[in-house]
Design an enzyme around this catalytic site. Structure first.
Site, PDB file in Angstrom:
ATOM      1  N   GLU A 101      -8.813  -5.134  -4.997  1.00  0.00           N
ATOM      2  CA  GLU A 101      -7.827  -5.899  -4.456  1.00  0.00           C
ATOM      3  C   GLU A 101      -8.268  -7.516  -4.649  1.00  0.00           C
ATOM      4  O   GLU A 101      -7.563  -8.348  -4.646  1.00  0.00           O
ATOM      5  CB  GLU A 101      -7.857  -5.483  -2.936  1.00  0.00           C
ATOM      6  CG  GLU A 101      -7.011  -4.419  -2.475  1.00  0.00           C
ATOM      7  CD  GLU A 101      -7.026  -4.279  -1.047  1.00  0.00           C
ATOM      8  OE1 GLU A 101      -6.065  -3.269  -0.588  1.00  0.00           O
ATOM      9  OE2 GLU A 101      -7.544  -4.993  -0.412  1.00  0.00           O
ATOM     10  N   HIS A 111       0.897  -1.092   0.187  1.00  0.00           N
ATOM     11  CA  HIS A 111      -0.088   0.151   0.031  1.00  0.00           C
ATOM     12  C   HIS A 111       0.801   1.324  -0.091  1.00  0.00           C
ATOM     13  O   HIS A 111       0.890   1.983   0.931  1.00  0.00           O
ATOM     14  CB  HIS A 111      -0.811   0.027   1.107  1.00  0.00           C
ATOM     15  CG  HIS A 111      -1.749  -1.338   1.359  1.00  0.00           C
ATOM     16  ND1 HIS A 111      -1.433  -2.723   1.511  1.00  0.00           N
ATOM     17  CD2 HIS A 111      -3.240  -1.300   1.034  1.00  0.00           C
ATOM     18  CE1 HIS A 111      -2.375  -3.410   1.597  1.00  0.00           C
ATOM     19  NE2 HIS A 111      -3.449  -2.663   1.266  1.00  0.00           N
ATOM     20  N   HIS A 136     -14.778  -2.705  -0.111  1.00  0.00           N
ATOM     21  CA  HIS A 136     -14.497  -1.343   0.561  1.00  0.00           C
ATOM     22  C   HIS A 136     -14.005  -0.201  -0.282  1.00  0.00           C
ATOM     23  O   HIS A 136     -13.195  -0.465  -1.349  1.00  0.00           O
ATOM     24  CB  HIS A 136     -13.538  -1.783   1.837  1.00  0.00           C
ATOM     25  CG  HIS A 136     -12.073  -2.227   1.445  1.00  0.00           C
ATOM     26  ND1 HIS A 136     -11.747  -3.407   0.524  1.00  0.00           N
ATOM     27  CD2 HIS A 136     -10.890  -1.646   1.573  1.00  0.00           C
ATOM     28  CE1 HIS A 136     -10.744  -3.495   0.548  1.00  0.00           C
ATOM     29  NE2 HIS A 136      -9.853  -2.414   1.096  1.00  0.00           N
TER      30      HIS A 136
HETATM   31  C1  DHB Z   1      -8.025  -0.676   5.148  1.00  0.00           C
HETATM   32  C2  DHB Z   1      -6.984  -0.593   4.278  1.00  0.00           C
HETATM   33  C3  DHB Z   1      -6.751  -1.797   3.391  1.00  0.00           C
HETATM   34  O1  DHB Z   1      -5.540  -2.051   2.830  1.00  0.00           O
HETATM   35  C4  DHB Z   1      -7.639  -2.691   3.316  1.00  0.00           C
HETATM   36  O2  DHB Z   1      -7.280  -3.821   2.413  1.00  0.00           O
HETATM   37  C5  DHB Z   1      -8.845  -2.540   4.043  1.00  0.00           C
HETATM   38  C6  DHB Z   1      -8.981  -1.324   4.793  1.00  0.00           C
HETATM   39  C7  DHB Z   1      -8.188   0.779   5.876  1.00  0.00           C
HETATM   40  O3  DHB Z   1      -7.347   1.437   5.840  1.00  0.00           O
HETATM   41  O4  DHB Z   1      -9.362   0.634   6.350  1.00  0.00           O
HETATM   42 FE    FE Z   2      -5.669  -3.227   1.163  1.00  0.00          FE
END
Ligand code: DHB
Ligand code: FE
Length: 288
Positions: free
Chosen positions: A244, A59, A197
């Protein structure tokens, strides 16, 4: 000969790592989430792999926007937990498997997938949270993960990102690579990230249970159909970070049925909402 015996799929939400590291797993909010991994921790003990091939995304931690490999294989002997702004997670150093990783790089590149070879890299929550979920918390100094791990980082952060189809085909090449390694090794392949998400913008907090469960169904029973899902459907239905999920197709593509063998056995399936801003999905598939 090395063999892929199972695949594991799990979300990698950073807040799960924080809950573990800060001793919050028994709080009402987190209890049901961690309960979904009780089976998995026992399964890991009963089916201990010799090596985990762990597909995840960085990330913008090890790779900044200055350098963005589409597919990167970690060939180092060790990988340090990354500092993502709050100090490194208190988890053991990840031991690699340089020899198998180099073999996979050789074989997969010869099968026409261009990998970036990474001899030094810190690993972020995308890799360490799945390890904690599946193996339980380990003391960072005296503990250890159960086996060597080959990190395989996929760009799903900066467009253009690879298609689900390409990821699925890459999984098939990884399977061939593993099976052409001389030593008898029991290898697990993990796909991490997802499920629905979106972390920013007007749709932040988006969760789509229907899409997620349909994706789990497809991944199990009709991976060809899952591999055909276009980017726009992930983003529209599962949110910007739902993309993802293409990484899960790498692990699924490496299963035996895709190469003409028998369908996998579903050892475990779990889905939970919410964990922070994210839906959490988890599957364990065994080759039979
Ligand atoms: C969050 C970050 C991520 O990389 C993920 O896959 C899911 C959630 C977050 O920052 O909440
Ligand atoms: Fe992630």
């Amino acid at each position: 000969m090395a063999k892929i015996t199972a695949s594991v799929f799990t979300s990698h939400v950073p807040a799960i790592g924080a809950a573990l590291d800060l001793g919050k797993t028994q709080e009402d909010y987190w209890k049901p989430l961690f309960a979904g991994y009780d089976f998995s921790k026992q399964w890991m003990k009963d089916n201990k792999p010799d090596v985990i091939f762990l597909v995840y995304n960085d990330h913008a931690t090890a790779f900044s926007l200055e350098m963005i490999p589409t597919f990167a294989i970690g060939t180092a002997a060790q990988f340090q937990p990354a500092d993502e702004g709050w100090g490194p997670r208190p988890v053991p150093v990840v031991q690699g498997h340089p020899d198998l990783a180099a073999h996979i790089a050789q074989s997969v590149i010869q099968q026409d997938f261009d990998l970036t070879i990474v001899n030094k890299m810190d690993v972020d929550h995308g890799l360490t949270v799945p390890l904690s979920l599946m193996c339980g918390q380990q003391d960072p100094k005296t503990g250890a993960w159960p086996c060597p791990v080959i990190p395989f980082a996929v760009n799903v952060v900066q467009y253009p990102v690879p298609s689900g189809r390409r990821c699925y085909n890459l999984g098939q090449a990884i399977r061939k690579a593993v099976e052409s390694y001389d030593e008898d090794l029991n290898v697990h392949i993990w796909g991490t990230g997802g499920m629905s998400h979106q972390l920013q913008g007007p749709r932040a907090g988006l969760i789509n249970k229907e899409f997620d469960n349909a994706f789990l169904d497809k991944l199990i029973n009709d991976p060809e159909a899952a591999a055909s899902i276009p980017h726009i459907d992930y983003v529209r239905e599962a949110g910007s970070e739902g993309i993802e999920l293409v990484m899960w197709l790498i692990a699924r593509g490496a299963m035996a049925d895709v190469a003409g063998g028998k369908p996998p056995r579903v050892a475990h399936r779990f889905y939970h909402v919410p964990a922070s801003n994210t839906a959490v999905g988890h599957l364990i598939l065994e080759n039979t």
